[in-house]
Scaffold this active site. Sequence first.
Site: not given
Ligand code: NI
Length: 139
Positions: A14, A33, A39, A41, A79-80, A128
Amino acid sequence: MIYVSRKEHFNAAHKLYNPNWSKEKNLETFGPCANENWHGHNYDLIVTIKGSPDPETGFVVDLKKLSNLIRNEIIERLDHKNLNLDVPFMAGKMASTEILAQEIWKILIDKIKSISNYGMLHSVKLYETPRNYVEYFGE
Ligand code: NI
């Protein structure tokens, strides 16, 4: 009242970025972020159901059914994936843990009824990072 929880896991990318703000203000507010090129998580999702046990099974909810529901309705969609680009229910929203937890709640709230006559959704807890998490109780 018994509280029954299932934990699932997903990875997602995200970026936290408010397009109405300058690059500087975004970086100041969201730190890493806000990184322009995304990037990731490792998220942990804990869904808690509350209710009384079904006298015939002793279960508030069948955890296998709950696991399948979370996987089919949530994990497969996240997911992914890139939360900003790939996930229709996050389109146009800030990809924060708070907003994501609220959207997960909205998807699950009615579907829980199809797997349990004795339990209802109590909370969505979303990690997160191992140290940062949010909890949503639907209000
Ligand atoms: Ni982040």
